[in-house]
Design a protein around this motif. Structure first.
Motif, PDB file in Angstrom:
ATOM      1  N   GLY A  86      11.812   6.177  -0.972  1.00 23.15           N
ATOM      2  CA  GLY A  86      11.368   5.071  -0.197  1.00 23.15           C
ATOM      3  C   GLY A  86      10.743   3.488  -1.231  1.00 23.15           C
ATOM      4  O   GLY A  86      10.387   3.145  -1.059  1.00 23.15           O
ATOM      5  N   THR A  87       9.935   4.624  -2.302  1.00 27.08           N
ATOM      6  CA  THR A  87       9.474   3.245  -3.491  1.00 27.08           C
ATOM      7  C   THR A  87      10.195   2.041  -3.829  1.00 27.08           C
ATOM      8  O   THR A  87      10.179   1.417  -3.392  1.00 27.08           O
ATOM      9  CB  THR A  87       8.815   4.003  -4.699  1.00 27.08           C
ATOM     10  N   GLN A  88      11.932   2.677  -4.051  1.00 27.19           N
ATOM     11  CA  GLN A  88      12.983   1.857  -4.253  1.00 27.19           C
ATOM     12  C   GLN A  88      12.964   0.709  -2.914  1.00 27.19           C
ATOM     13  O   GLN A  88      13.461  -0.385  -2.998  1.00 27.19           O
ATOM     14  CB  GLN A  88      13.741   2.212  -4.931  1.00 27.19           C
ATOM     15  N   ALA A  89      13.411   1.711  -1.872  1.00 29.50           N
ATOM     16  CA  ALA A  89      13.901   0.715  -0.782  1.00 29.50           C
ATOM     17  C   ALA A  89      12.297  -0.730  -0.565  1.00 29.50           C
ATOM     18  O   ALA A  89      12.989  -1.583  -0.008  1.00 29.50           O
ATOM     19  CB  ALA A  89      13.961   0.939   0.784  1.00 29.50           C
TER      20      ALA A  89
ATOM     21  N   LYS B 140       1.136  -1.195  -0.190  1.00 29.88           N
ATOM     22  CA  LYS B 140      -0.191   0.282   0.545  1.00 29.88           C
ATOM     23  C   LYS B 140       0.775   0.831   0.526  1.00 29.88           C
ATOM     24  O   LYS B 140       0.101   2.351  -0.932  1.00 29.88           O
ATOM     25  CB  LYS B 140      -1.050  -0.145   1.162  1.00 29.88           C
ATOM     26  N   THR B 141       1.817   1.295   0.603  1.00 22.29           N
ATOM     27  CA  THR B 141       3.245   2.295   0.882  1.00 22.29           C
ATOM     28  C   THR B 141       3.748   2.675  -0.804  1.00 22.29           C
ATOM     29  O   THR B 141       3.382   3.608  -1.148  1.00 22.29           O
ATOM     30  CB  THR B 141       3.947   2.133   1.311  1.00 22.29           C
ATOM     31  N   VAL B 142       4.042   2.444  -1.111  1.00 20.58           N
ATOM     32  CA  VAL B 142       4.899   1.904  -2.583  1.00 20.58           C
ATOM     33  C   VAL B 142       3.305   2.136  -3.622  1.00 20.58           C
ATOM     34  O   VAL B 142       4.066   3.309  -4.588  1.00 20.58           O
ATOM     35  CB  VAL B 142       5.170   0.334  -3.249  1.00 20.58           C
ATOM     36  N   LEU B 143       2.085   1.835  -3.402  1.00 19.91           N
ATOM     37  CA  LEU B 143       1.308   2.253  -4.413  1.00 19.91           C
ATOM     38  C   LEU B 143       0.769   3.852  -3.750  1.00 19.91           C
ATOM     39  O   LEU B 143       1.023   4.545  -5.152  1.00 19.91           O
ATOM     40  CB  LEU B 143      -0.134   1.898  -4.146  1.00 19.91           C
ATOM     41  N   ILE B 144       1.191   4.055  -2.830  1.00 26.68           N
ATOM     42  CA  ILE B 144       0.358   6.093  -2.364  1.00 26.68           C
ATOM     43  C   ILE B 144       1.973   6.740  -3.153  1.00 26.68           C
ATOM     44  O   ILE B 144       1.483   7.393  -4.040  1.00 26.68           O
ATOM     45  CB  ILE B 144       1.177   6.154  -1.198  1.00 26.68           C
ATOM     46  N   GLY B 145       3.587   5.553  -3.156  1.00 28.64           N
ATOM     47  CA  GLY B 145       4.480   6.120  -3.543  1.00 28.64           C
ATOM     48  C   GLY B 145       4.172   6.567  -5.226  1.00 28.64           C
ATOM     49  O   GLY B 145       4.674   7.379  -5.282  1.00 28.64           O
TER      50      GLY B 145
END
Length: 301
Positions: free
Chosen positions: A213-216, A173-178
């Protein structure tokens, strides 16, 4: 990347991966700041601009050599609970087996396909940012480099912040936000008027916020979807998606500019990579993928 599985458990991966990226940006930012100072004050140092460029290149090599001692010395006793039948397998047979066995992990393949698209968009924005800023927005090269410095240091906070958010709502979900924020970055970049330095600085900060953030978190998500003892093999495919196909975004950017002579249209064309990548990622069933790979489910998905 493959060492992540050896040094962090399922519930620690997002935090450890995020901190790793954050420290990477600390180091990269410090070296970039040193290089920026050298390129700005080379005359005061009694050297030519050409020599300053050479010294900057040399500093990167020395930086790599120096910091390589940390993993070499610190990870000598890394746990290696690799199954015997895998540890002693012929590497060529192992590669062939990896190709064949990846079909058994459809969610892993689905993630790699999603990653191919949205990461290509990310890499193209990063690579093309300086060209767009200097040629389309007409920003001075020193101010463009200053923007990269802002991006680099904001990325430290971004990586750590995304790691904290992932602990609450899960990495997917966090990556989707990113990805949604990346879409906003492209749209705002398309609308920025030429010559407005403050807007460029703001855009650089926004890129830094989501870049690390998205890459990590993509790395930590993928680490959950691969079978134990096969990390290096499977992360080689991950790198293929990350670097081996990253020319697709730049090819799209270049072709759109070639036919339209507009950097703005070339930039807006990258929206497709984030939209397709986001849709594909949303369809990945992390729970099923982790179970299929024989791994332990983390507490937060």
């Amino acid at each position: 990347d493959s060492m992540l599985v050896r040094i962090a458990g399922p519930d620690e991966r997002d935090r450890v991966s995020s901190r790793g990226w954050a420290w990477g940006y600390v180091g990269g930012g410090l070296l970039l700041a040193i290089n920026f100072a050298m390129m700005t004050f080379y005359a005061d140092l009694g050297i030519t601009k050409g020599m300053a460029v050479r010294l900057c290149l040399l500093s990167a090599g020395l930086w790599w050599a120096g910091f390589t001692f940390i993993p070499v010395l610190g990870l000598r006793r890394l746990p290696r609970d690799v199954p015997a039948e895998i540890a002693h397998r012929n590497p060529f047979r192992q590669l062939a087996a990896t190709f064949a066995e990846m079909r058994r992990y459809p969610q892993t393949l689905a993630f790699l396909l999603a990653f191919l698209f949205y990461n290509d968009g990310i890499q193209t924005v990063i690579v093309s940012a300086s060209v767009y800023a200097s040629r389309e927005l007409r920003i001075d090269d020193n101010l463009v480099l200053a923007t990269f410095l802002i991006t680099q240091f904001v990325a430290i906070l971004g990586a750590l912040g995304f790691g904290r958010i992932a602990a609450l709502i899960g990495a997917k979900k966090t990556v989707l936000i990113g990805i949604v924020i990346w879409l906003a970055v492209v749209l705002v970049g398309f609308l920025i008027p030429s010559g407005v330095v403050g807007a460029l600085f703001g855009l650089g900060a926004a890129i830094g916020l989501v870049m690390g953030g998205t890459q990590a978190l993509s790395r930590s998500m993928y680490s959950q979807l691969i079978p134990l003892g096969r990390e290096s093999e499977y992360f080689s495919f991950y790198q293929a998606m990350e670097r081996g196909t990253s020319w697709l975004g730049t090819l799209t950017f270049g072709l759109v500019f070639q036919f339209t002579q507009s950097y703005r249209l070339a930039l807006i064309a990258l929206v497709a990579f984030f939209v397709v990548g986001g849709i594909l990622l949303a369809r990945v069933d992390m729970r099923k993928g982790i179970i299929d790979a024989g791994n332990v489910l983390p507490k937060v998905l």
